[in-house]
Design an enzyme around this catalytic site. Structure first.
Site, PDB file in Angstrom:
ATOM      1  N   ARG A  92      24.565 -65.748  17.172  1.00  0.00           N
ATOM      2  CA  ARG A  92      25.684 -66.679  17.432  1.00  0.00           C
ATOM      3  C   ARG A  92      26.791 -66.528  16.404  1.00  0.00           C
ATOM      4  O   ARG A  92      27.923 -66.952  16.619  1.00  0.00           O
ATOM      5  CB  ARG A  92      25.187 -68.132  17.445  1.00  0.00           C
ATOM      6  CG  ARG A  92      24.644 -68.592  16.108  1.00  0.00           C
ATOM      7  CD  ARG A  92      24.143 -70.023  16.069  1.00  0.00           C
ATOM      8  NE  ARG A  92      23.468 -70.255  14.796  1.00  0.00           N
ATOM      9  CZ  ARG A  92      22.193 -69.964  14.553  1.00  0.00           C
ATOM     10  NH1 ARG A  92      21.441 -69.488  15.514  1.00  0.00           N
ATOM     11  NH2 ARG A  92      21.669 -70.138  13.363  1.00  0.00           N
ATOM     12  N   ASN A  93      26.471 -65.931  15.252  1.00  0.00           N
ATOM     13  CA  ASN A  93      27.457 -65.737  14.190  1.00  0.00           C
ATOM     14  C   ASN A  93      27.936 -64.295  14.071  1.00  0.00           C
ATOM     15  O   ASN A  93      28.477 -63.896  13.048  1.00  0.00           O
ATOM     16  CB  ASN A  93      26.894 -66.214  12.855  1.00  0.00           C
ATOM     17  CG  ASN A  93      26.799 -67.731  12.810  1.00  0.00           C
ATOM     18  OD1 ASN A  93      27.585 -68.423  13.477  1.00  0.00           O
ATOM     19  ND2 ASN A  93      25.846 -68.250  12.054  1.00  0.00           N
ATOM     20  N   ASP A 126      31.318 -66.436  10.189  1.00  0.00           N
ATOM     21  CA  ASP A 126      30.816 -67.736   9.764  1.00  0.00           C
ATOM     22  C   ASP A 126      30.158 -67.732   8.392  1.00  0.00           C
ATOM     23  O   ASP A 126      28.938 -67.610   8.261  1.00  0.00           O
ATOM     24  CB  ASP A 126      29.845 -68.313  10.801  1.00  0.00           C
ATOM     25  CG  ASP A 126      29.832 -69.833  10.718  1.00  0.00           C
ATOM     26  OD1 ASP A 126      29.947 -70.361   9.591  1.00  0.00           O
ATOM     27  OD2 ASP A 126      29.746 -70.486  11.761  1.00  0.00           O
ATOM     28  N   GLY A 146      33.978 -79.434  13.022  1.00  0.00           N
ATOM     29  CA  GLY A 146      35.284 -78.821  13.132  1.00  0.00           C
ATOM     30  C   GLY A 146      35.367 -77.982  14.385  1.00  0.00           C
ATOM     31  O   GLY A 146      34.489 -78.028  15.233  1.00  0.00           O
ATOM     32  N   ASP A 198      23.224 -67.498   7.040  1.00  0.00           N
ATOM     33  CA  ASP A 198      23.131 -67.976   8.421  1.00  0.00           C
ATOM     34  C   ASP A 198      23.375 -66.842   9.411  1.00  0.00           C
ATOM     35  O   ASP A 198      24.088 -66.997  10.399  1.00  0.00           O
ATOM     36  CB  ASP A 198      24.138 -69.118   8.645  1.00  0.00           C
ATOM     37  CG  ASP A 198      23.866 -69.910   9.918  1.00  0.00           C
ATOM     38  OD1 ASP A 198      22.786 -69.748  10.522  1.00  0.00           O
ATOM     39  OD2 ASP A 198      24.745 -70.698  10.311  1.00  0.00           O
ATOM     40  N   GLY A 202      32.078 -77.404  16.813  1.00  0.00           N
ATOM     41  CA  GLY A 202      30.790 -77.718  16.202  1.00  0.00           C
ATOM     42  C   GLY A 202      30.732 -79.175  15.835  1.00  0.00           C
ATOM     43  O   GLY A 202      31.526 -79.985  16.320  1.00  0.00           O
TER      44      GLY A 202
END
Ligand code: ADE
Length: 367
Positions: free
Chosen positions: A231-232, A245, A37, A227, A34
């Site tokens: 995607r998480n 996440d 990190g 969030d 990302g």
């Protein structure tokens, strides 16, 4: 006056029992990267009561003496994970290497999820997707496939795996990831694994159910995710979906609603109306995001609000009552669920436990 929520999170102590010796961790290929990190695959010897055995794990890391925000997000995620405890539908903590934190190195060890993130995964599976929903939004119960599949529905089915030669190439940020994705961590699928089994409507329903269970667990621990998006969500063996996440997660102490004080990168297309207009975050704003997640699921990984940017225009439209339509592949029950998740009044939205219950009425779940 009360401490700000962020400050309270900072004052939560780190429990030394989670400390894992760095030398027993062998870092491997990169799984995702990302802005600040990355996540790498690793082998850990004797992590979390596994004796002396070697276990494949995922390691989240920040290596930076300059980016304070990235380090703080990972520290906060670690503390949230410690507070959470473990649940099948959450990517669980296994350990952490914090010894060199003053030198800018922090490693957070979590469960490895072989099939990577759900958004990329379903997007790549769209060409062999088995749709069991007809043009009226009903699940085709008379379908042969249905009867075969019902046995393997829910959590118990097995993926067939085929392994290709693993090459140690670092993967790039995948183009399928939403361009306006605010996440620090873009997950990718492990390149040495491919799936051969087709996914169907039942798999989507099973994943939506499992994510609701994971989120209900979070809500029970008074943690808001902040969030939630496809995607998480990560996919592990046996069709198990896990919420991941927690970089934006917050522990709620005195109030149920968390008002965000600082403005970082925000996942606008996943955010509830009150988060966009008044910066109010709560479990009920996670419900809104869950509705967007359902839409992503039943469109097989499309970017929400297609053709619209993520800026002022979108916020205006939502304020004027605009909502996305039920995706063609979504059963009516899930279309209604989305609509309810996107109620303007947070109190009128369902809770995660109600959403779980609704799943049990669906023909996609055996119980
Ligand atoms: N990518 C990011 N985190 C991951 C995890 N825990 N397992 C597999 N792939 C990942």
């Amino acid at each position: 006056p009360e401490l700000l929520m962020d400050e309270q999170c900072d004052s939560m102590p780190y429990d030394k029992r989670w400390e894992f010796p760095r030398y027993r961790l062998k870092l491997g290929i990169q799984l995702g990267a990302g802005c600040f990190g990355r996540v790498v695959k690793a082998e850990a010897v004797g992590v979390k009561s596994s004796g002396k055995t070697v276990k494949t794990v995922a390691v989240k890391m920040v290596r930076s003496t300059t980016n304070v925000a990235a380090m703080e997000a990972l520290v906060s995620e670690l503390k949230i994970l410690i507070h959470l405890g473990s649940h099948l539908n959450v990517v669980n903590l296994l350990g952490a290497c914090t010894k060199k934190i003053s030198k800018g190195e922090l490693l957070v060890i979590v469960e490895y999820c072989r099939f990577g993130n759900l958004q990329t995964y379903i997007f790549n599976q769209r060409s062999n997707f088995i749709n069991l929903v007809d043009e009226f939004g009903n699940i085709r119960a008379e379908n042969e496939e249905f009867h075969i599949k019902t046995e393997s529905v829910s959590m118990g089915f097995n993926f067939e795996k085929s392994y290709e030669n693993s090459s140690n190439i670092d993967c790039e940020r995948s183009p399928e990831n939403p361009p306006d994705s605010p996440s620090f961590w873009q997950y990718q699928q492990d390149p040495d694994v491919t799936l051969t089994r087709s996914i169907s409507t039942h798999d989507l329903i099973s994943w939506s159910y499992q994510v609701a269970r994971g989120m209900d667990y979070l809500a029970s621990k008074k943690v808001l995710h902040g969030d939630l998006a496809a995607r998480n969500v990560l996919l592990a063996d046996d069709g198990v979906a896990k919420v991941a996440d927690f970089g934006m997660a917050k522990k709620m102490y005195y109030e149920d609603n968390y008002e965000k004080t600082s403005q970082g990168l925000m996942p606008v297309k996943w955010m509830a109306i009150e988060s966009l207009t008044d910066r109010i975050f709560s479990t009920q704003s996670d419900i809104w995001s869950y509705g967007i997640f359902l839409w992503e699921l039943f469109t097989l990984g499309k970017v929400p609000y297609p053709g619209m940017g993520g800026g002022h225009q979108l916020i205006k439209s939502i304020q004027n009552g605009y909502r996305m339509e039920k995706p063609n592949n979504a059963p009516n029950l899930f279309g209604e669920m989305m609509t309810n998740c996107w109620q303007t009044d947070p109190k009128l939205r369902p809770t995660f436990s109600q959403i779980e219950e609704i799943h049990l009425w669906s023909p996609g779940i055996d119980n």
